[in-house]
Design an enzyme around this catalytic site. Structure first.
Site, short mmCIF file in Angstrom:
data_model
loop_
_atom_site.label_atom_id
_atom_site.label_comp_id
_atom_site.label_asym_id
_atom_site.label_seq_id
_atom_site.Cartn_x
_atom_site.Cartn_y
_atom_site.Cartn_z
N LYS A 1 -15.01 78.87 -27.75
CA LYS A 1 -15.67 79.66 -26.63
C LYS A 1 -14.88 79.82 -25.48
CE LYS A 1 -19.22 77.36 -24.57
NZ LYS A 1 -19.07 77.14 -23.04
N SER A 2 -14.05 78.94 -25.32
CA SER A 2 -12.85 79.01 -24.00
C SER A 2 -12.02 80.15 -24.46
CB SER A 2 -12.16 77.56 -24.02
OG SER A 2 -13.13 76.46 -23.65
N GLN B 1 -11.35 75.50 -15.78
CA GLN B 1 -11.95 76.81 -14.72
C GLN B 1 -11.51 76.92 -13.69
OE1 GLN B 1 -16.16 75.65 -15.10
NE2 GLN B 1 -16.48 75.90 -17.39
N ASP C 1 -16.84 67.88 -23.05
CA ASP C 1 -17.81 68.64 -23.23
C ASP C 1 -18.41 67.82 -24.62
OD1 ASP C 1 -17.77 70.55 -21.62
OD2 ASP C 1 -16.65 72.03 -23.09
N ARG D 1 -25.19 66.13 -17.20
CA ARG D 1 -25.25 65.56 -18.63
C ARG D 1 -25.56 63.80 -18.72
NH1 ARG D 1 -21.08 69.80 -21.26
NH2 ARG D 1 -22.57 71.37 -21.69
#
Ligand code: S3P
Length: 450
Positions: free
Chosen positions: A28-29, A176, A327, A358
């Site tokens: 995804k990244s 990010q 993650d 989370r």
């Protein structure tokens, strides 16, 4: 509620062993970055293995709104005809990044040094997440942001007409934030410098270098210092996106806790800034092997083989490893529930500001399933049930968070009673074929009507 329609409850129950080979989707990244840098190069970038999850599709649509030509040619095969550094056009509508923190934060960085205004929004999860961590450094380039209270989305970013380069030490370990600053530095004269105390995933640095930007990294007393020279001519690339270690984590961990399992997950990128979970599982005594170790596109890769591991023990996960597995803590907490003894997870405040909080989300899942958990602002601790097994037998909330939904479903594959997730639709953001792949391995997943 689901992000894109009605909630889709899904139930997971114990079935036979999980066996076979599972080809997980692209990273995804790396997929986000391939689309964004492709749009900032002049000419055609070809991408294979792109993750076609909702998060990445939303970034692709955004790049088209900024003037790039983004075309799908077949499964995972895309081209991006870029407009060059500084060439973005002002979109004539609001940019909706859906559920994706990576999408919106990287895009804000990329447009912050263009002379235009862009309004960003997202789903209920994304609109609750902190954006000040990105808009603060972007303000130093000369961009202005007006958002809701706490700097949250929807937010309008007024890009700097005459950006000035910055030297920025990231206050939180975040790839990010680092990437947003580097992308802003592309359309800025001079040298933009980011310093991070702890190394976070380095896909932006690697890909910027691949596209021809002048970028250097060195270790200093302050941490890792990354220097980018502005106004490069980015040249289009052919990018083969490696498979996502964060998605591989789910079938790997499922195999470790479901009796009799033996699962092969081929061709997984093992960039050291991403591979912390696998190291942790090995320390816990997992039967996990790296087969066929090799280099793929300058990154280490291997086929992961995971077998049922009834003798895993709880450990203390070193806090300095957190960024390389940030993650993966939700699924690690599931494995920890089946291990013998306590798993301590310190230094993880960032987990509180992901697609959901989370720690809190998994605390609810695990307690509802009969597992003991304690938590504080930046730590949590799971007391494994070892040979006693996990009772399960609960309906739990996914909180618009793909990784919470998948973790709870994997828990249900090994617990005594089934586990139902109230809404599995967020899984499509990162791993749209999760249900089909897990069923192919032998998992029992059934759609529930409420
Ligand atoms: C990502 C960075 C991480 C991670 C996210 C993807 C990226 O977020 O949690 O899923 O692609 O840069 P943070 O930068 O907030 O740690």
């Amino acid at each position: 509620m689901s992000a894109h329609g009605d909630p889709a409850p899904l139930q997971s129950r114990r079935a036979g062993p999980l066996r076979g080979t599972v080809e997980v989707p692209g990273d995804k990244s790396i997929s986000h970055r391939a689309l964004i840098l492709g749009a900032m190069a002049v000419g055609e970038t070809r991408i294979t293995g792109l993750l076609e999850g909702q998060d990445v599709l939303d970034t692709g649509r955004a790049m088209a709104a900024f003037g790039a030509e983004v075309t799908r040619h077949g499964p995972g095969e895309w081209t991006v005809n870029g407009v060059g550094v500084g060439g973005f056009a002002e979109p004539d509508h609001v940019i909706d990044c859906g559920n994706s923190g990576t999408g919106v934060r990287l895009l804000m960085g990329a447009v912050a040094t263009h002379d235009m205004s862009v309004t960003f929004t997202g789903d209920a999860s994304l609109n609750g997440r902190p954006m000040g961590r990105v808009t603060d450094p972007l303000a130093q380039f000369g961009a202005r942001a007006v958002g809701r209270s706490g700097g949250r989305l929807p937010l309008t970013l007024v890009g700097a007409a005459q950006p000035v380069p910055v030297r920025y030490a990231t206050p939180v370990p975040s790839a990010q934030v680092k990437s947003a600053v580097l992308l802003a530095g592309l359309n800025t004269p001079g040298q933009t410098v980011v310093i991070e105390r702890e190394a976070t995933r380095d896909h932006s640095e690697r890909m910027l270098a691949g596209f021809g930007a002048e970028i250097t990294t060195c270790d200093t007393d302050e941490g890792r210092e990354i220097t980018l020279t502005g106004h490069p001519e980015l040249t289009p690339q052919q990018i083969a996106v490696p498979r996502d270690p964060s998605s591989a984590a789910f079938p790997v961990c499922a195999a470790l806790i479901v009796e009799g399992s033996d699962v092969l997950v081929p061709n997984i990128g093992l960039n050291p800034t991403r591979a912390g979970l696998f190291e942790t599982l090995l320390e816990m005594g997992a039967d996990l092997t790296y087969e066929n170790q090799r280099e793929e596109g300058g990154e280490p890769a291997a086929d992961l083989r995971a077998r049922f591991s009834p003798d895993m023990r709880g450990i203390r996960v070193p806090p300095e490893r957190a960024a390389s597995m940030i993650d993966e803590y939700p699924i690690l907490s599931v494995v920890a529930s089946f291990a013998e003894g306590v798993t301590d997870m310190p230094g993880v405040a960032e987990l509180r500001v992901k697609e959901s909080d989370r720690i809190d989300a998994m605390a609810h899942v695990l307690r509802a399933c009969g597992v003991e958990i304690e938590d504080g602002p930046d730590w949590w601790r799971v007391t494994g049930r070892g040979a006693g097994g996990v009772p399960g037998g609960a309906t739990v909330a996914a909180r618009l968070d793909h990784r919470i939904a998948m973790s709870a479903l994997i828990l249900g594959m090994a617990s005594r009673e089934p586990v139902t997730v109230d809404d599995a639709s967020p899984i499509a953001t990162s791993f749209p074929i999760f249900e089909a792949l897990m069923k192919d391995l032998g998992a029992s997943l059934t759609q529930e009507t409420e």
